[in-house]
Design a protein around this motif. Structure first.
Motif, PDB file in Angstrom:
ATOM      1  N   GLU A 127      89.502  75.752 -20.133  1.00 32.87           N
ATOM      2  CA  GLU A 127      90.737  74.975 -20.104  1.00 32.87           C
ATOM      3  C   GLU A 127      91.398  75.058 -18.726  1.00 32.87           C
ATOM      4  OE1 GLU A 127      92.276  73.021 -22.909  1.00 32.87           O
ATOM      5  OE2 GLU A 127      90.094  73.129 -23.029  1.00 32.87           O
ATOM      6  N   ALA A 128      91.404  76.255 -18.126  1.00 32.41           N
ATOM      7  CA  ALA A 128      92.000  76.433 -16.801  1.00 32.41           C
ATOM      8  C   ALA A 128      91.259  75.596 -15.761  1.00 32.41           C
ATOM      9  CB  ALA A 128      91.973  77.906 -16.406  1.00 32.41           C
ATOM     10  N   ARG A 129      89.945  75.615 -15.815  1.00 35.67           N
ATOM     11  CA  ARG A 129      89.155  74.824 -14.867  1.00 35.67           C
ATOM     12  C   ARG A 129      89.369  73.329 -15.086  1.00 35.67           C
ATOM     13  NH1 ARG A 129      86.347  79.426 -14.418  1.00 35.67           N
ATOM     14  NH2 ARG A 129      85.332  79.855 -12.459  1.00 35.67           N
ATOM     15  N   ALA A 130      89.485  72.914 -16.353  1.00 31.83           N
ATOM     16  CA  ALA A 130      89.645  71.496 -16.674  1.00 31.83           C
ATOM     17  C   ALA A 130      90.933  70.909 -16.092  1.00 31.83           C
ATOM     18  CB  ALA A 130      89.619  71.290 -18.186  1.00 31.83           C
ATOM     19  N   VAL A 131      91.982  71.740 -15.958  1.00 32.95           N
ATOM     20  CA  VAL A 131      93.247  71.228 -15.403  1.00 32.95           C
ATOM     21  C   VAL A 131      93.345  71.478 -13.902  1.00 32.95           C
ATOM     22  CG1 VAL A 131      94.480  71.437 -17.594  1.00 32.95           C
ATOM     23  CG2 VAL A 131      94.630  73.291 -15.921  1.00 32.95           C
ATOM     24  N   GLY A 132      92.294  72.048 -13.308  1.00 29.67           N
ATOM     25  CA  GLY A 132      92.288  72.267 -11.868  1.00 29.67           C
ATOM     26  C   GLY A 132      93.061  73.484 -11.415  1.00 29.67           C
ATOM     27  N   MET A 133      93.201  74.487 -12.288  1.00 29.59           N
ATOM     28  CA  MET A 133      93.892  75.716 -11.893  1.00 29.59           C
ATOM     29  C   MET A 133      93.135  76.343 -10.724  1.00 29.59           C
ATOM     30  SD  MET A 133      94.829  79.059 -14.242  1.00 29.59           S
ATOM     31  CE  MET A 133      95.989  78.176 -15.267  1.00 29.59           C
ATOM     32  N   ARG A 191      94.257  70.559 -27.550  1.00 28.11           N
ATOM     33  CA  ARG A 191      93.047  71.133 -28.128  1.00 28.11           C
ATOM     34  C   ARG A 191      93.373  72.453 -28.778  1.00 28.11           C
ATOM     35  NH1 ARG A 191      87.774  70.726 -24.939  1.00 28.11           N
ATOM     36  NH2 ARG A 191      88.014  72.924 -25.239  1.00 28.11           N
ATOM     37  N   GLY A 192      92.513  72.887 -29.690  1.00 32.03           N
ATOM     38  CA  GLY A 192      92.786  74.141 -30.369  1.00 32.03           C
ATOM     39  C   GLY A 192      91.532  74.895 -30.742  1.00 32.03           C
ATOM     40  N   LEU A 193      91.738  76.177 -31.085  1.00 34.87           N
ATOM     41  CA  LEU A 193      90.651  77.067 -31.447  1.00 34.87           C
ATOM     42  C   LEU A 193      91.170  78.074 -32.469  1.00 34.87           C
ATOM     43  CD1 LEU A 193      87.747  78.182 -30.731  1.00 34.87           C
ATOM     44  CD2 LEU A 193      88.908  79.636 -29.066  1.00 34.87           C
ATOM     45  N   ARG A 194      90.560  78.109 -33.647  1.00 32.28           N
ATOM     46  CA  ARG A 194      90.872  79.128 -34.646  1.00 32.28           C
ATOM     47  C   ARG A 194      89.969  80.328 -34.355  1.00 32.28           C
ATOM     48  NH1 ARG A 194      93.911  78.554 -38.729  1.00 32.28           N
ATOM     49  NH2 ARG A 194      93.820  76.284 -38.684  1.00 32.28           N
ATOM     50  N   PHE A 195      90.512  81.559 -34.441  1.00 34.74           N
ATOM     51  CA  PHE A 195      89.705  82.722 -34.081  1.00 34.74           C
ATOM     52  C   PHE A 195      90.081  83.955 -34.876  1.00 34.74           C
ATOM     53  CE2 PHE A 195      93.398  82.813 -31.362  1.00 34.74           C
ATOM     54  CZ  PHE A 195      93.737  84.150 -31.256  1.00 34.74           C
ATOM     55  N   PHE A 243      95.390  81.131 -34.310  1.00 32.02           N
ATOM     56  CA  PHE A 243      95.079  79.813 -33.764  1.00 32.02           C
ATOM     57  C   PHE A 243      95.633  79.723 -32.351  1.00 32.02           C
ATOM     58  CE2 PHE A 243      95.764  75.214 -33.228  1.00 32.02           C
ATOM     59  CZ  PHE A 243      94.485  74.767 -33.536  1.00 32.02           C
ATOM     60  N   LEU A 244      94.816  79.221 -31.442  1.00 33.96           N
ATOM     61  CA  LEU A 244      95.214  79.037 -30.050  1.00 33.96           C
ATOM     62  C   LEU A 244      95.120  77.553 -29.741  1.00 33.96           C
ATOM     63  CD1 LEU A 244      94.121  81.066 -27.019  1.00 33.96           C
ATOM     64  CD2 LEU A 244      93.628  78.650 -27.030  1.00 33.96           C
ATOM     65  N   ARG A 245      96.128  77.016 -29.086  1.00 34.96           N
ATOM     66  CA  ARG A 245      96.037  75.625 -28.634  1.00 34.96           C
ATOM     67  C   ARG A 245      96.596  75.524 -27.232  1.00 34.96           C
ATOM     68  NH1 ARG A 245     100.566  71.779 -30.825  1.00 34.96           N
ATOM     69  NH2 ARG A 245     102.335  73.189 -30.839  1.00 34.96           N
ATOM     70  N   TRP A 301      97.793  72.647 -23.934  1.00 33.62           N
ATOM     71  CA  TRP A 301      98.130  71.302 -23.501  1.00 33.62           C
ATOM     72  C   TRP A 301      98.731  71.400 -22.112  1.00 33.62           C
ATOM     73  CZ3 TRP A 301     100.904  74.028 -27.116  1.00 33.62           C
ATOM     74  CH2 TRP A 301     102.267  74.226 -26.870  1.00 33.62           C
ATOM     75  N   THR A 302      98.860  70.275 -21.452  1.00 36.48           N
ATOM     76  CA  THR A 302      99.502  70.269 -20.145  1.00 36.48           C
ATOM     77  C   THR A 302     100.881  69.651 -20.267  1.00 36.48           C
ATOM     78  OG1 THR A 302      98.452  68.163 -19.581  1.00 36.48           O
ATOM     79  CG2 THR A 302      97.358  70.173 -18.826  1.00 36.48           C
ATOM     80  N   SER A 303     101.776  70.142 -19.432  1.00 39.70           N
ATOM     81  CA  SER A 303     103.149  69.657 -19.383  1.00 39.70           C
ATOM     82  C   SER A 303     103.630  69.743 -17.941  1.00 39.70           C
ATOM     83  CB  SER A 303     104.043  70.506 -20.297  1.00 39.70           C
ATOM     84  OG  SER A 303     105.393  70.122 -20.179  1.00 39.70           O
ATOM     85  N   ASN A 304     103.930  68.600 -17.351  1.00 39.44           N
ATOM     86  CA  ASN A 304     104.389  68.543 -15.959  1.00 39.44           C
ATOM     87  C   ASN A 304     103.458  69.297 -15.012  1.00 39.44           C
ATOM     88  OD1 ASN A 304     106.693  67.031 -16.672  1.00 39.44           O
ATOM     89  ND2 ASN A 304     107.776  68.909 -17.215  1.00 39.44           N
ATOM     90  N   GLY A 305     102.154  69.177 -15.235  1.00 41.81           N
ATOM     91  CA  GLY A 305     101.170  69.819 -14.373  1.00 41.81           C
ATOM     92  C   GLY A 305     100.866  71.261 -14.721  1.00 41.81           C
ATOM     93  N   ASP A 306     101.629  71.854 -15.630  1.00 42.44           N
ATOM     94  CA  ASP A 306     101.385  73.235 -16.049  1.00 42.44           C
ATOM     95  C   ASP A 306     100.449  73.256 -17.251  1.00 42.44           C
ATOM     96  OD1 ASP A 306     103.156  74.097 -14.124  1.00 42.44           O
ATOM     97  OD2 ASP A 306     104.787  74.526 -15.523  1.00 42.44           O
ATOM     98  N   LEU A 307      99.716  74.344 -17.392  1.00 41.89           N
ATOM     99  CA  LEU A 307      98.898  74.572 -18.581  1.00 41.89           C
ATOM    100  C   LEU A 307      99.722  75.432 -19.533  1.00 41.89           C
ATOM    101  CD1 LEU A 307      96.253  74.267 -20.102  1.00 41.89           C
ATOM    102  CD2 LEU A 307      95.345  76.196 -18.781  1.00 41.89           C
ATOM    103  N   VAL A 308      99.920  74.939 -20.741  1.00 38.90           N
ATOM    104  CA  VAL A 308     100.706  75.643 -21.755  1.00 38.90           C
ATOM    105  C   VAL A 308      99.745  76.134 -22.835  1.00 38.90           C
ATOM    106  CG1 VAL A 308     102.628  75.490 -23.380  1.00 38.90           C
ATOM    107  CG2 VAL A 308     102.673  74.137 -21.266  1.00 38.90           C
ATOM    108  N   VAL A 309      99.931  77.377 -23.250  1.00 37.45           N
ATOM    109  CA  VAL A 309      99.080  77.998 -24.261  1.00 37.45           C
ATOM    110  C   VAL A 309      99.982  78.517 -25.380  1.00 37.45           C
ATOM    111  CG1 VAL A 309      97.442  79.863 -24.719  1.00 37.45           C
ATOM    112  CG2 VAL A 309      97.448  78.755 -22.486  1.00 37.45           C
ATOM    113  N   GLU A 310      99.592  78.203 -26.593  1.00 41.53           N
ATOM    114  CA  GLU A 310     100.303  78.723 -27.773  1.00 41.53           C
ATOM    115  C   GLU A 310      99.313  79.508 -28.616  1.00 41.53           C
ATOM    116  OE1 GLU A 310     103.180  76.475 -30.557  1.00 41.53           O
ATOM    117  OE2 GLU A 310     101.206  76.414 -31.531  1.00 41.53           O
ATOM    118  N   VAL A 311      99.699  80.723 -28.998  1.00 41.10           N
ATOM    119  CA  VAL A 311      98.900  81.546 -29.909  1.00 41.10           C
ATOM    120  C   VAL A 311      99.774  81.818 -31.116  1.00 41.10           C
ATOM    121  CG1 VAL A 311      97.681  83.731 -30.236  1.00 41.10           C
ATOM    122  CG2 VAL A 311      97.610  82.594 -28.002  1.00 41.10           C
ATOM    123  N   HIS A 312      99.255  81.472 -32.301  1.00 46.89           N
ATOM    124  CA  HIS A 312     100.024  81.647 -33.534  1.00 46.89           C
ATOM    125  C   HIS A 312      99.195  82.402 -34.565  1.00 46.89           C
ATOM    126  CE1 HIS A 312     102.797  80.829 -36.795  1.00 46.89           C
ATOM    127  NE2 HIS A 312     101.728  80.563 -37.527  1.00 46.89           N
TER     128      HIS A 312
END
Length: 118
Positions: free
Chosen positions: A21-27, A2-6, A55-57, A59-70
């Motif tokens: 997003e954190a709540r959605a993955v069960g953090m 998922r992503g968000l332009r800001f 832009f922020l997006r 995703w999950t990877s091996n149970g971790d929440l990954v965040v990219e800001v570009h």
């Protein structure tokens, strides 16, 4: 993924998005505040030191929440000697389990990883 332009005025929406997003993955609840702080610090850097929009997006990877800001700008990491402030990237690095910064002709990208479910 998922992503968000800001832009700078959208930072409250960025924080809300990060929390959702954190709540959605069960953090774990006790980790969400630090997660939101880290995302906010990097997002703020992107639209104040990089470019006027970013832009922020996530995703999950091996149970971790990954965040990219570009953003399309090129900013320097870390505070300048003698400056007040400029600690956002340092704070994000402390709060995430991994942080990668890429700066070049394509702009600036920060990728952070956070444990998802406990």
């Amino acid at each position: 993924m998922r992503g968000l332009r800001f832009r700078l005025p959208d930072l409250p929406r960025v924080r809300q998005y990060a929390e959702e997003e954190a709540r959605a993955v069960g953090m774990p609840e006790e980790a969400i505040g630090d997660f939101v702080i880290a995302v906010n610090e990097v997002a703020t850097n992107a639209v104040t030191h990089g470019h006027d929009h970013a832009f922020l997006r996530t995703w999950t990877s091996n149970g971790d929440l990954v965040v990219e800001v570009h953003d399309n700008g090129s900013w320097k990491p870390g505070p300048m000697p003698g400056s007040v402030g400029g600690m956002g990237l340092w704070v994000a690095r402390l709060l995430s389990s991994d942080l990668t910064l890429r700066v070049g002709g394509e702009g600036s990208t920060v990728i952070m990883r956070f444990p998802g479910k406990s």
